[in-house]
Every structure is written in structure tokens, then in C-alpha cells.
Design a protein around this motif. Sequence first.
Motif, PDB file in Angstrom:
ATOM      1  N   ALA A  40       7.174  15.914  55.754  1.00 44.91           N
ATOM      2  CA  ALA A  40       8.621  16.800  56.041  1.00 44.91           C
ATOM      3  C   ALA A  40       9.456  17.094  54.713  1.00 44.91           C
ATOM      4  O   ALA A  40      10.024  16.136  54.300  1.00 44.91           O
ATOM      5  N   ILE A  43      14.486  17.428  56.448  1.00 45.42           N
ATOM      6  CA  ILE A  43      14.954  17.388  57.527  1.00 45.42           C
ATOM      7  C   ILE A  43      16.535  17.520  57.850  1.00 45.42           C
ATOM      8  O   ILE A  43      17.346  16.961  57.108  1.00 45.42           O
ATOM      9  N   ASN A  45      18.052  18.342  61.180  1.00 43.24           N
ATOM     10  CA  ASN A  45      18.548  18.237  62.636  1.00 43.24           C
ATOM     11  C   ASN A  45      18.577  16.763  63.106  1.00 43.24           C
ATOM     12  O   ASN A  45      18.251  16.893  64.304  1.00 43.24           O
ATOM     13  N   PHE A  46      18.554  15.986  62.205  1.00 42.21           N
ATOM     14  CA  PHE A  46      18.922  14.444  62.861  1.00 42.21           C
ATOM     15  C   PHE A  46      20.242  14.019  62.654  1.00 42.21           C
ATOM     16  O   PHE A  46      20.802  13.821  61.575  1.00 42.21           O
ATOM     17  N   GLY A  54      11.730  13.966  54.402  1.00 41.14           N
ATOM     18  CA  GLY A  54      11.496  13.046  55.387  1.00 41.14           C
ATOM     19  C   GLY A  54      11.284  11.656  54.642  1.00 41.14           C
ATOM     20  O   GLY A  54      11.411  10.463  55.255  1.00 41.14           O
ATOM     21  N   ASP A 255       5.801   8.797  68.546  1.00 38.66           N
ATOM     22  CA  ASP A 255       4.794   9.747  68.761  1.00 38.66           C
ATOM     23  C   ASP A 255       3.547   9.219  69.305  1.00 38.66           C
ATOM     24  O   ASP A 255       2.912   9.943  70.143  1.00 38.66           O
ATOM     25  N   MET A 260       7.873  15.047  72.561  1.00 39.14           N
ATOM     26  CA  MET A 260       8.289  15.988  71.561  1.00 39.14           C
ATOM     27  C   MET A 260       8.273  15.048  70.461  1.00 39.14           C
ATOM     28  O   MET A 260       8.686  14.048  70.320  1.00 39.14           O
ATOM     29  N   LEU A 261       7.446  15.600  69.302  1.00 39.09           N
ATOM     30  CA  LEU A 261       7.343  14.995  68.268  1.00 39.09           C
ATOM     31  C   LEU A 261       8.421  15.196  67.246  1.00 39.09           C
ATOM     32  O   LEU A 261       8.523  15.998  66.064  1.00 39.09           O
ATOM     33  N   GLN A 262       9.583  14.569  67.480  1.00 35.55           N
ATOM     34  CA  GLN A 262      10.845  14.703  66.830  1.00 35.55           C
ATOM     35  C   GLN A 262      11.485  13.183  66.540  1.00 35.55           C
ATOM     36  O   GLN A 262      11.238  12.376  67.121  1.00 35.55           O
ATOM     37  N   VAL A 263      12.315  13.223  65.210  1.00 33.95           N
ATOM     38  CA  VAL A 263      12.822  12.019  64.986  1.00 33.95           C
ATOM     39  C   VAL A 263      13.553  11.481  65.961  1.00 33.95           C
ATOM     40  O   VAL A 263      13.858  10.242  66.090  1.00 33.95           O
ATOM     41  N   ALA A 264      14.486  12.106  66.254  1.00 32.07           N
ATOM     42  CA  ALA A 264      15.276  12.008  67.461  1.00 32.07           C
ATOM     43  C   ALA A 264      14.918  11.141  68.602  1.00 32.07           C
ATOM     44  O   ALA A 264      15.295  10.218  69.081  1.00 32.07           O
ATOM     45  N   LYS A 265      13.732  11.677  69.144  1.00 34.60           N
ATOM     46  CA  LYS A 265      12.952  11.221  70.187  1.00 34.60           C
ATOM     47  C   LYS A 265      12.286   9.706  69.885  1.00 34.60           C
ATOM     48  O   LYS A 265      12.459   8.799  70.555  1.00 34.60           O
TER      49      LYS A 265
END
Length: 291
Positions: A40, A43, A45-46, A54, A255, A260-265
Motif C-alpha cells: 500500500a 493509505i 481512508n483510515f 502502509g 482478512d 472487505m479487505l480494508q484496514v478499517a474492517k
Amino acid sequence: MENLIIIGSGPAGASAALYAARAGLAPLLLSQGVGALEKAECIENFYGSGPMPGVDLHRQGERQAEALGARIVRTQVLGVSGFDTYTVTTTDGAYEAIAVILATGVKRAAPQIAGLRELDGRGVSYCAVCDAFFYRGKKVAVLGSGDFALSEAEELGMAGSVTILTGGAPKTFSRPCPYPLDERPVAAVLGEEQVTGVRFTDGTELPIDGLFLALGTAGGSEIARRIGAALDDQGNVKVDAAMQTALPGLFAAGDCTGGMLQVAKAAHDGMTAGLSAIQYVRDYRKRHPQL
């Protein structure tokens, strides 16, 4: 014995460690590196982090967990065993814990080998512990070039012969490989109803009855499959709302659980798994005051 071992120090693992450390569990994180965040570049959007690579976000999460009392050991995890309590086997030895959280991320690429998907479950296996019994006295091969492949080969002791195929990848064994080794790239897995062999890119073939995949390092799905935890239809670790697997005291987050493969999730999953593991460890220690 550790209260809690967290496998992986990315957003899910570090988030779980933050909550566990604040609860006084002194969690142990076993980490092999940055993982998917290494790719990444930026980033944005975190929440609260601002634009950053990343790698920097990963380091920041580790430092925050350590500052609260978590410990990090750099090692490669080979597998997890146990039920009431757990043993985590690594290239540097074994660790015991009351609870374990799998936060290993997910492998994002599968080898493009003809016949591999078609013969999945018909001679192609991803778990030596699960399927070794079916290959007693038979010729098998393990596809992999590192310690995970060696670990899987060792589980195939009942087989008639075991060959390790590196598939053309560089060897990364940390100890001598006692098995026959073939370093040629694999072009195809052969067979119609059942695996009968593999074909190399040079056109030659190796007759085998089974092929076990152990590429790279053991991810969450591989570890869960080997210990007997359930996977969903996509091969992700199956968890409930508390991020617990089918096995008591074994949790998963991030993950490796799909979605969803997202940092927030991943951070949300880690928080949930961490809080669940805290309660599990506290209840366990009440039932076992001698620990």
C-alpha cells in the motif's frame, strides 16, 4: 503459559493486542513482517491517520501495542495444535497459550497451474494433517519452497515417498531439507478423476498419487484447516459474531475471515476478537486458578 497469542501484527492483530494489553493480558504477537500493507503506497481512508504508506501505518500500530505492554516476536508460524489450550509452533520453537487469535491476513494469489483447481479434493490437498491418512504407502509431493513445506512433508510420514517441489521458486528453508527436491517449475497437475502426476515445464512428468500445497507461509486458512476449525465456501476462516472459530479459545480476525479487505474492517475485527479473547481468558483462569 501465555494468556493470549496473536498471530500477525497488522491492523487486526495490533488492534486485538491494544485491547488485550490494556486489560492486563500482556499478549504475545508473533509476526513475520508487514504483510499486505507493504504494497500500500499511500493509505488515505483510515480514520485519524492521515495519508501515509502502509508500512508506516503497520509500524505505528506495532509501536502503539508495544507501548501498552504487548510483546512482539519476529518468527514464522508453522501451525497451531491443541484444544483446551494451544501450542503455536514456529521456526524458533513452540509457545503455549490459553487463547489464540489468527490475524494472518490472506494469500491474494494462487498458482496458475493447469488442473490444480479441477483436482482439488481429488488428490490435491491443502492440509497434510487432515489428509495424510489417505496416502499411506503412496507417492506424494509437496509444492512449496520454505519451512511451511517442510512442516507439511513431516506430517506425511505414512506416505510411501515424499518429494518437495519448489515450482521454480527460490528455496527459503531455514534447516536442511531431508526430502528429495525438484526445483523445476510445474506446468500442470495430471489426472481426470484423481491426481496421477505432475508435468514440469520441460515436458517431463513425475507420477504421484497426491499433491499437497504449502506455498509461502502458513496463513490463517491453512492453520485453521490443520487444527480442525471450519472454513466457509470461499476458504476463509469461519467465525461467529464474537470472532470465535468452532474451537473454544481460537479466534480469527481481519482478512483471513473474508469480507472487505480494508484496514478499517480489520481493525474492527481485531477489536472484537481482542475483547472476546479477554473474556475467554478471564473465564478460563477462574476455572483453573492453579495457572
